[in-house]
Structures are given as C-alpha cells and as structure tokens.
Design a protein around this motif. Structure first.
Motif, mmCIF file in Angstrom:
data_model
loop_
_atom_site.group_PDB
_atom_site.id
_atom_site.type_symbol
_atom_site.label_atom_id
_atom_site.label_comp_id
_atom_site.label_asym_id
_atom_site.label_seq_id
_atom_site.Cartn_x
_atom_site.Cartn_y
_atom_site.Cartn_z
ATOM 1 N N LYS A 113 0.837 -1.198 0.000
ATOM 2 C CA LYS A 113 0.000 0.000 0.000
ATOM 3 C C LYS A 113 0.873 1.249 0.000
ATOM 4 O O LYS A 113 0.548 2.233 -0.656
ATOM 5 N N ARG A 114 1.997 1.203 0.714
ATOM 6 C CA ARG A 114 2.901 2.359 0.721
ATOM 7 C C ARG A 114 3.459 2.618 -0.680
ATOM 8 O O ARG A 114 3.610 3.768 -1.088
ATOM 9 N N GLU A 115 3.774 1.563 -1.405
ATOM 10 C CA GLU A 115 4.277 1.724 -2.773
ATOM 11 C C GLU A 115 3.203 2.354 -3.659
ATOM 12 O O GLU A 115 3.485 3.262 -4.435
ATOM 13 N N SER A 116 1.986 1.882 -3.523
ATOM 14 C CA SER A 116 0.858 2.461 -4.267
ATOM 15 C C SER A 116 0.709 3.940 -3.924
ATOM 16 O O SER A 116 0.507 4.780 -4.797
ATOM 17 N N HIS A 117 0.834 4.262 -2.637
ATOM 18 C CA HIS A 117 0.694 5.649 -2.192
ATOM 19 C C HIS A 117 1.843 6.512 -2.732
ATOM 20 O O HIS A 117 1.613 7.655 -3.154
ATOM 21 N N ARG A 118 3.057 5.992 -2.725
ATOM 22 C CA ARG A 118 4.189 6.741 -3.279
ATOM 23 C C ARG A 118 3.953 7.068 -4.752
ATOM 24 O O ARG A 118 4.251 8.184 -5.205
ATOM 25 N N ASN A 119 3.415 6.117 -5.495
ATOM 26 C CA ASN A 119 3.116 6.363 -6.905
ATOM 27 C C ASN A 119 2.071 7.458 -7.055
ATOM 28 O O ASN A 119 2.207 8.339 -7.909
ATOM 29 N N ALA B 68 2.461 15.224 -7.363
ATOM 30 C CA ALA B 68 3.583 16.163 -7.408
ATOM 31 C C ALA B 68 3.898 16.593 -8.837
ATOM 32 O O ALA B 68 4.354 17.715 -9.062
ATOM 33 N N ALA B 69 3.616 15.716 -9.783
ATOM 34 C CA ALA B 69 3.856 16.030 -11.194
ATOM 35 C C ALA B 69 2.735 16.894 -11.774
ATOM 36 O O ALA B 69 2.783 17.267 -12.946
ATOM 37 N N GLY B 70 1.730 17.191 -10.956
ATOM 38 C CA GLY B 70 0.655 18.066 -11.411
ATOM 39 C C GLY B 70 -0.525 17.347 -12.038
ATOM 40 O O GLY B 70 -1.416 17.991 -12.590
ATOM 41 N N GLU B 71 -0.543 16.030 -11.958
ATOM 42 C CA GLU B 71 -1.660 15.287 -12.532
ATOM 43 C C GLU B 71 -2.897 15.457 -11.643
ATOM 44 O O GLU B 71 -2.779 15.585 -10.418
ATOM 45 N N PRO B 72 -4.065 15.472 -12.251
ATOM 46 C CA PRO B 72 -5.286 15.595 -11.447
ATOM 47 C C PRO B 72 -5.486 14.345 -10.588
ATOM 48 O O PRO B 72 -5.029 13.258 -10.933
ATOM 49 N N ALA C 204 -10.404 9.662 -3.167
ATOM 50 C CA ALA C 204 -9.537 8.491 -3.349
ATOM 51 C C ALA C 204 -8.279 8.647 -2.500
ATOM 52 O O ALA C 204 -7.819 7.682 -1.876
ATOM 53 N N LEU C 205 -7.721 9.856 -2.457
ATOM 54 C CA LEU C 205 -6.542 10.109 -1.633
ATOM 55 C C LEU C 205 -6.885 9.908 -0.152
ATOM 56 O O LEU C 205 -6.121 9.283 0.586
ATOM 57 N N LYS C 206 -8.028 10.386 0.267
ATOM 58 C CA LYS C 206 -8.448 10.221 1.660
ATOM 59 C C LYS C 206 -8.595 8.739 2.003
ATOM 60 O O LYS C 206 -8.127 8.289 3.049
ATOM 61 N N GLU D 104 -6.508 6.498 4.760
ATOM 62 C CA GLU D 104 -7.202 5.720 5.788
ATOM 63 C C GLU D 104 -6.767 4.254 5.740
ATOM 64 O O GLU D 104 -6.557 3.629 6.780
ATOM 65 N N GLU D 105 -6.621 3.715 4.536
ATOM 66 C CA GLU D 105 -6.173 2.330 4.388
ATOM 67 C C GLU D 105 -4.742 2.164 4.922
ATOM 68 O O GLU D 105 -4.436 1.167 5.586
ATOM 69 N N LEU D 106 -3.884 3.128 4.628
ATOM 70 C CA LEU D 106 -2.522 3.083 5.155
ATOM 71 C C LEU D 106 -2.534 3.096 6.677
ATOM 72 O O LEU D 106 -1.779 2.353 7.317
ATOM 73 N N ASP D 107 -3.376 3.920 7.242
ATOM 74 C CA ASP D 107 -3.478 4.003 8.698
ATOM 75 C C ASP D 107 -3.899 2.666 9.297
ATOM 76 O O ASP D 107 -3.295 2.194 10.261
#
Length: 63
Positions: free
Chosen positions: A18-24, A30-34, A39-41, A45-48
């Motif tokens: 999950k951390r790898e997915s989150h890093r991606n 960071a690259a400015g993609e929408p 989904a981020l939230k 929550e899943e990482l937590d």
C-alpha cells in the motif's frame, strides 16, 4: 516459522504494498496530474489501518 511470524510478515508486506501504491499516487500529484481527493483520503485511511495492524502484529517481537 511460527504463525506469529507469518502474520507479522504478511502485515508488513500488505503495508509495504500500500505504501508503494501511495508513493506512486504522490508522485503523480507532485507532477501536477489531477487526482480524486476522496480516493486520496481513502488511501490514507487504508494506510493508517494497515499500519495499526502491522504494529499489533509486531508487538510480540518488540516487547
């Protein structure tokens, strides 16, 4: 390996995946993609949850 070790390693692997997915996702943001804020939230929550499971499974090895 014991069942405790198996559960510990499984929890670690789930957290790392999950951390790898989150890093991606963070790299895309960071690259400015929408991105979808909900989904981020959910991802955070899943990482937590996965981190809490990992901490619980680690207790027999650190206490």
């Amino acid at each position: 390996m014991s069942i405790q070790q198996d559960e510990f390693f499984a929890a670690f692997q789930a957290l790392e995946a999950k951390r790898e997915s989150h890093r991606n996702l963070m790299a895309q943001i960071a690259a400015g993609e929408p991105y979808d804020r909900q989904a981020l939230k959910r991802e955070l929550e899943e990482l937590d949850v996965l981190y809490k499971v990992f901490q619980e499974k680690a207790k027999p090895f650190v206490h």
